[in-house]
Design a protein around this motif. Structure first.
Motif, PDB file in Angstrom:
ATOM      1  N   GLU A  43       1.918   0.169 -12.049  1.00 57.59           N
ATOM      2  CA  GLU A  43       2.097   0.914 -10.795  1.00 57.59           C
ATOM      3  C   GLU A  43       0.821   0.943  -9.958  1.00 57.59           C
ATOM      4  O   GLU A  43       0.868   1.128  -8.749  1.00 57.59           O
ATOM      5  CB  GLU A  43       2.535   2.347 -11.085  1.00 57.59           C
ATOM      6  CG  GLU A  43       3.895   2.441 -11.754  1.00 57.59           C
ATOM      7  CD  GLU A  43       4.238   3.875 -12.083  1.00 57.59           C
ATOM      8  OE1 GLU A  43       4.983   4.481 -11.299  1.00 57.59           O
ATOM      9  OE2 GLU A  43       3.750   4.375 -13.114  1.00 57.59           O
ATOM     10  N   LEU A 128      -1.581   8.593  -8.428  1.00 54.83           N
ATOM     11  CA  LEU A 128      -0.456   8.232  -7.572  1.00 54.83           C
ATOM     12  C   LEU A 128       0.184   9.499  -7.022  1.00 54.83           C
ATOM     13  O   LEU A 128       0.421  10.453  -7.760  1.00 54.83           O
ATOM     14  CB  LEU A 128       0.574   7.426  -8.362  1.00 54.83           C
ATOM     15  CG  LEU A 128       0.082   6.095  -8.937  1.00 54.83           C
ATOM     16  CD1 LEU A 128       1.153   5.457  -9.792  1.00 54.83           C
ATOM     17  CD2 LEU A 128      -0.363   5.153  -7.837  1.00 54.83           C
ATOM     18  N   GLY A 130       2.814   8.993  -4.585  1.00 52.95           N
ATOM     19  CA  GLY A 130       4.096   8.470  -4.123  1.00 52.95           C
ATOM     20  C   GLY A 130       4.195   7.015  -4.523  1.00 52.95           C
ATOM     21  O   GLY A 130       3.317   6.476  -5.196  1.00 52.95           O
ATOM     22  N   GLU A 131       5.274   6.356  -4.094  1.00 53.33           N
ATOM     23  CA  GLU A 131       5.477   4.958  -4.455  1.00 53.33           C
ATOM     24  C   GLU A 131       4.379   4.054  -3.902  1.00 53.33           C
ATOM     25  O   GLU A 131       3.956   3.103  -4.542  1.00 53.33           O
ATOM     26  CB  GLU A 131       6.846   4.498  -3.944  1.00 53.33           C
ATOM     27  CG  GLU A 131       7.322   3.214  -4.560  1.00 53.33           C
ATOM     28  CD  GLU A 131       8.750   2.902  -4.168  1.00 53.33           C
ATOM     29  OE1 GLU A 131       8.966   1.809  -3.613  1.00 53.33           O
ATOM     30  OE2 GLU A 131       9.633   3.743  -4.405  1.00 53.33           O
ATOM     31  N   SER A 132       3.896   4.373  -2.691  1.00 54.94           N
ATOM     32  CA  SER A 132       2.852   3.538  -2.076  1.00 54.94           C
ATOM     33  C   SER A 132       1.683   4.377  -1.558  1.00 54.94           C
ATOM     34  O   SER A 132       0.975   3.968  -0.647  1.00 54.94           O
ATOM     35  CB  SER A 132       3.453   2.699  -0.944  1.00 54.94           C
ATOM     36  OG  SER A 132       3.979   3.550   0.053  1.00 54.94           O
ATOM     37  N   LYS A 157      -0.884   1.842  -0.286  1.00 54.64           N
ATOM     38  CA  LYS A 157      -0.720   0.530  -0.917  1.00 54.64           C
ATOM     39  C   LYS A 157      -0.188  -0.464   0.100  1.00 54.64           C
ATOM     40  O   LYS A 157       0.762  -0.168   0.834  1.00 54.64           O
ATOM     41  CB  LYS A 157       0.241   0.637  -2.100  1.00 54.64           C
ATOM     42  CG  LYS A 157       0.287  -0.591  -2.969  1.00 54.64           C
ATOM     43  CD  LYS A 157       1.139  -0.324  -4.200  1.00 54.64           C
ATOM     44  CE  LYS A 157       0.995  -1.412  -5.227  1.00 54.64           C
ATOM     45  NZ  LYS A 157       1.793  -1.112  -6.419  1.00 54.64           N
TER      46      LYS A 157
END
Length: 168
Positions: A43, A128, A130-132, A157
């Motif tokens: 991730e 992290l 969030g996803e990006s 990201k």
């Protein structure tokens, strides 16, 4: 009699080799029907950037190689902070530090880098959000007495180029 013993010995050797080969491949893939185990480091792999006033001042590049992350952290050589611990100013001069070690801990990903000019070791914790999105902060950052605690820096990201994934 001699030929029979020899054939029997070769047959046992062939069975032993086949069994050993099957045991090796099955331990790498896991039970049939289950997806391969994804590394918790996966991730974090990619290019992450931090911006201040529309200007990228930090780029974290991480590549997953087997069970290890490698890469670099490029950042402004000097930062200024306001009374709330937020970035107030970043220098144009940049420094790139190779990642020496990356490991998951309860706070996120601990990244250890080494400044190529001073040979000083720096440690960052990347978490992290969030996803990006992620936050990163320098651990044991030297601050003047009375200065507030430095807030984590926000990272985004980079998304893979759609042109690269749509080519066939």
């Amino acid at each position: 009699m001699r030929v029979t013993v020899m054939k029997y010995g070769l047959l046992l050797l062939a069975i032993a080799l086949a069994t050993a080969g099957a045991a090796q491949t099955s331990s790498q893939q896991g039970p049939p029907g289950t997806p391969p185990r994804k590394s918790p480091l996966a991730e974090y792999a990619g290019t992450w950037t931090g911006s201040f006033e529309g200007k990228t001042w930090m780029t974290v590049r991480l590549t997953l190689q087997g069970e290890r992350l490698s890469g670099s952290i490029k950042h402004a050589r000097s930062l200024e902070f306001n009374d709330l611990g937020e970035i107030k100013n970043v220098s144009d001069e940049q420094s790139t530090e190779p990642v020496q070690d990356a490991e998951i801990n309860p706070n996120g990903l601990l990244l250890t880098t080494k400044d190529p000019d001073t040979q000083e070791t720096n440690r960052f914790t990347m978490k992290l959000t969030g996803e990006s999105t992620a936050e990163i902060k320098m651990i044991a950052m030297k601050t003047p007495p009375g200065m507030p605690k430095i807030k984590p820096w926000k990272l985004t990201k980079a998304v893979a180029s759609p042109a690269a994934s749509s080519r066939r």
